[in-house]
Design an enzyme around this catalytic site. Structure first.
Site, short mmCIF file in Angstrom:
data_model
loop_
_atom_site.label_atom_id
_atom_site.label_comp_id
_atom_site.label_asym_id
_atom_site.label_seq_id
_atom_site.Cartn_x
_atom_site.Cartn_y
_atom_site.Cartn_z
CD1 TRP A 1 -2.63 1.69 0.36
CD2 TRP A 1 -1.88 2.14 2.42
NE1 TRP A 1 -3.25 2.84 0.80
CE2 TRP A 1 -2.81 3.14 2.05
CE3 TRP A 1 -1.26 2.22 3.67
CZ2 TRP A 1 -3.15 4.20 2.90
CZ3 TRP A 1 -1.60 3.27 4.51
CH2 TRP A 1 -2.54 4.23 4.13
CD GLN B 1 6.18 6.15 -0.79
OE1 GLN B 1 5.60 5.15 -0.36
NE2 GLN B 1 6.68 7.07 0.02
CG ASP C 1 -2.11 -7.39 2.39
OD1 ASP C 1 -3.03 -8.24 2.30
OD2 ASP C 1 -2.32 -6.19 2.64
CE1 TYR D 1 -4.35 -1.22 -0.18
CE2 TYR D 1 -2.70 -2.93 -0.27
CZ TYR D 1 -3.70 -2.26 0.41
OH TYR D 1 -4.02 -2.66 1.69
CD1 TRP E 1 -4.89 -3.58 8.28
CD2 TRP E 1 -4.37 -1.39 8.36
NE1 TRP E 1 -6.05 -2.85 8.41
CE2 TRP E 1 -5.77 -1.52 8.46
CE3 TRP E 1 -3.81 -0.11 8.38
CZ2 TRP E 1 -6.62 -0.42 8.58
CZ3 TRP E 1 -4.66 0.98 8.51
CH2 TRP E 1 -6.04 0.82 8.61
CE LYS F 1 9.63 8.15 7.72
NZ LYS F 1 10.10 7.36 6.57
CD GLU G 1 16.72 -0.63 12.21
OE1 GLU G 1 17.81 -0.35 11.69
OE2 GLU G 1 16.59 -1.09 13.37
P1 NDP Z 1 3.71 0.84 8.40
O1 NDP Z 1 2.88 1.50 9.42
O2 NDP Z 1 4.81 -0.04 8.87
O3 NDP Z 1 4.31 2.01 7.46
C1 NDP Z 1 5.23 1.68 6.45
C2 NDP Z 1 5.92 2.95 5.96
O4 NDP Z 1 6.67 3.57 7.02
C3 NDP Z 1 6.93 2.66 4.88
O5 NDP Z 1 6.33 2.57 3.62
C4 NDP Z 1 7.89 3.82 5.01
O6 NDP Z 1 7.29 4.97 4.41
C5 NDP Z 1 7.93 4.01 6.54
N1 NDP Z 1 8.95 3.16 7.18
C6 NDP Z 1 8.91 1.80 7.34
N2 NDP Z 1 9.97 1.35 8.00
C7 NDP Z 1 10.73 2.42 8.28
C8 NDP Z 1 11.95 2.58 8.96
N3 NDP Z 1 12.61 1.54 9.49
N4 NDP Z 1 12.47 3.83 9.08
C9 NDP Z 1 11.83 4.90 8.56
N5 NDP Z 1 10.64 4.81 7.89
C10 NDP Z 1 10.09 3.58 7.76
O7 NDP Z 1 2.83 -0.07 7.43
P2 NDP Z 1 1.81 0.32 6.25
O8 NDP Z 1 0.90 1.42 6.65
O9 NDP Z 1 2.60 0.48 5.01
O10 NDP Z 1 0.96 -1.01 6.18
C11 NDP Z 1 1.59 -2.25 5.84
C12 NDP Z 1 0.70 -3.03 4.91
O11 NDP Z 1 -0.55 -3.30 5.55
C13 NDP Z 1 0.29 -2.33 3.60
O12 NDP Z 1 1.27 -2.39 2.61
C14 NDP Z 1 -0.94 -3.11 3.22
O13 NDP Z 1 -0.57 -4.34 2.64
C15 NDP Z 1 -1.59 -3.36 4.58
N6 NDP Z 1 -2.63 -2.37 4.86
C16 NDP Z 1 -3.94 -2.79 4.88
C17 NDP Z 1 -4.97 -1.91 5.10
C18 NDP Z 1 -6.38 -2.39 5.11
O14 NDP Z 1 -7.30 -1.58 5.12
N7 NDP Z 1 -6.61 -3.67 5.09
C19 NDP Z 1 -4.72 -0.47 5.31
C20 NDP Z 1 -3.31 -0.12 5.33
C21 NDP Z 1 -2.33 -1.06 5.12
P3 NDP Z 1 8.11 6.24 3.86
O15 NDP Z 1 9.48 5.80 3.47
O16 NDP Z 1 7.28 6.71 2.71
O17 NDP Z 1 8.11 7.24 4.97
#
Ligand code: NDP
Length: 329
Positions: free
Chosen positions: A21, A27, A49, A54, A211, A222, A297
């Site tokens: 997502w 990105q 997933d 998406y 999620w 950050k 990480e």
């Molecule tokens: P997170 O809350 O873990 O956010 C992930 C984002 O945080 C990354 O894309 C990146 O974004 C940033 N990030 C991750 N790790 C680090 C790090 N170590 N240091 C700094 N920044 C970091 O999870 P998501 O919100 O992405 O959700 C995960 C998955 O869950 C989705 O891909 C999807 O498959 C599912 N999902 C399902 C939903 C539903 O309604 N069923 C809704 C939302 C998600 P950036 O670099 O851009 O800052």
């Protein structure tokens, strides 16, 4: 990597999984998607997933291209899709969104095509749809499973009441019930996993694929001083996410959690992800990443789980509940 049975179903999922997502297509390009999924798979992640909405279908297409190129044994991984929101943005016509038999069936066919697979291991109703009889939803999912297009079906962000209603209908007509729910779960969003859903897990034996373990990146720390360029909260169209997380009280909590992580000698993201795994109702926590370094990480969470002693969990609880005794300042 450890694996947990998805509730009382027979399916085993890696406790960390990987989703697309926001990231895939917006990105992350094909090359990076290939690298990230490769790292995930090599480290034992077996669940990827996705959803029709998406990147308006482009995320599934990208994942499909990677899966095809990798040519992993189909039996070695689990891939999901979700239907409800449609993929045409605001151009959707009637029946191109929601949970009607027509949309659920067509969205399934489209996901199979985009992901280039013969069946979806998991197929989620991405949100509840009060405009469609629950009988229609359960019958449709049952039919898709009997047709071999889907192996297990689930719900995402449904209330306990709606899920129990689906189970009642499944029992009444001898249909296959939902076996997994996909709710949000992180240190700052606990309602569904800790208050609403526990009786559902107990009564139905459903698993949970949770999620946003890092609250979209906010729980990495950050965003404490600025909004880094290119990060999720800097993206256009994400005002709602900025409003949700960049609040004074929440920022204070993240500062304290950051200090605690530092004292433990671990990173905040790995601590936040490990914390979700301490909940026994979690089958798998879905990670998201826009860089290789982030994924590596976050995978360290696997080593942090064993550091979550009752005392540490109590300290975290103290911070999350603003208890002065646990003030680390
Ligand atoms: P997170 O809350 O873990 O956010 C992930 C984002 O945080 C990354 O894309 C990146 O974004 C940033 N990030 C991750 N790790 C680090 C790090 N170590 N240091 C700094 N920044 C970091 O999870 P998501 O919100 O992405 O959700 C995960 C998955 O869950 C989705 O891909 C999807 O498959 C599912 N999902 C399902 C939903 C539903 O309604 N069923 C809704 C939302 C998600 P950036 O670099 O851009 O800052």
């Amino acid at each position: 990597m450890d694996y947990r049975k998805m509730g009382r179903s027979g399916l085993e999922l890696s406790i960390l999984s990987f989703g697309s997502w926001v990231t895939f297509h917006q990105q992350v390009d094909d090359r990076l998607a290939d690298e990230l999924m490769g790292i995930a798979y090599d480290r034992g992640i077996n669940f990827f997933d996705n959803a029709e909405v998406y990147a308006l279908g482009e995320s599934e297409k990208m994942m499909g291209r990677v899966l095809k190129k990798k040519n992993w044994e189909r039996s070695s991984y689990v891939v999901s899709s979700k239907a409800f929101f449609g993929w045409r943005g605001d151009k959707d016509k009637p029946n191109q969104t929601g949970l009607s038999r027509k949309h659920l069936t067509e969205a399934c066919h489209e996901a199979l095509e985009r992901l280039q697979v013969d069946y979806l291991d998991l197929y989620f109703c991405h949100r509840p749809d009060p405009t469609v009889p629950i009988e229609e939803v359960v019958w449709t999912m049952d039919i898709l499973i009997r047709q071999g297009k889907v192996l297990y079906w689930g719900t995402s962000h449904w209330s306990a009441g709606d899920i129990m209603e689906a189970h009642r209908v499944a029992r009444q007509y001898n249909l296959i019930p939902p076996v997994v729910e996909q709710p949000q779960y992180n240190m700052l969003e606990r309602y569904k996993m800790e208050l609403d859903l526990p009786p559902v897990f107990q009564h139905t034996g459903m698993g949970a694929t949770v999620w946003s373990p890092l609250a979209g990146g906010f729980l990495t720390g950050k965003y404490l001083d600025e909004i880094p360029e290119g990060s999720r909260l800097s993206l256009e169209g994400f005002d709602w996410l900025r409003k949700r997380w960049l609040q004074k009280q929440k920022i204070e909590k993240v500062k304290k959690l950051s200090k605690l992580a530092e004292r433990m000698g671990v990173s905040l993201p790995s601590l936040a992800i490990a914390w979700t795994l301490a909940n026994p109702n979690v089958t798998t926590t879905i990670l998201g990443a826009t860089r290789k370094e982030q994924l590596l990480e976050n995978l360290k969470a696997l080593e942090v789980v064993s550091l979550l002693t009752p005392k540490t969990l109590q300290q975290i609880e103290g911070i999350l509940q603003n208890k002065p005794d646990f003030d680390l300042a």
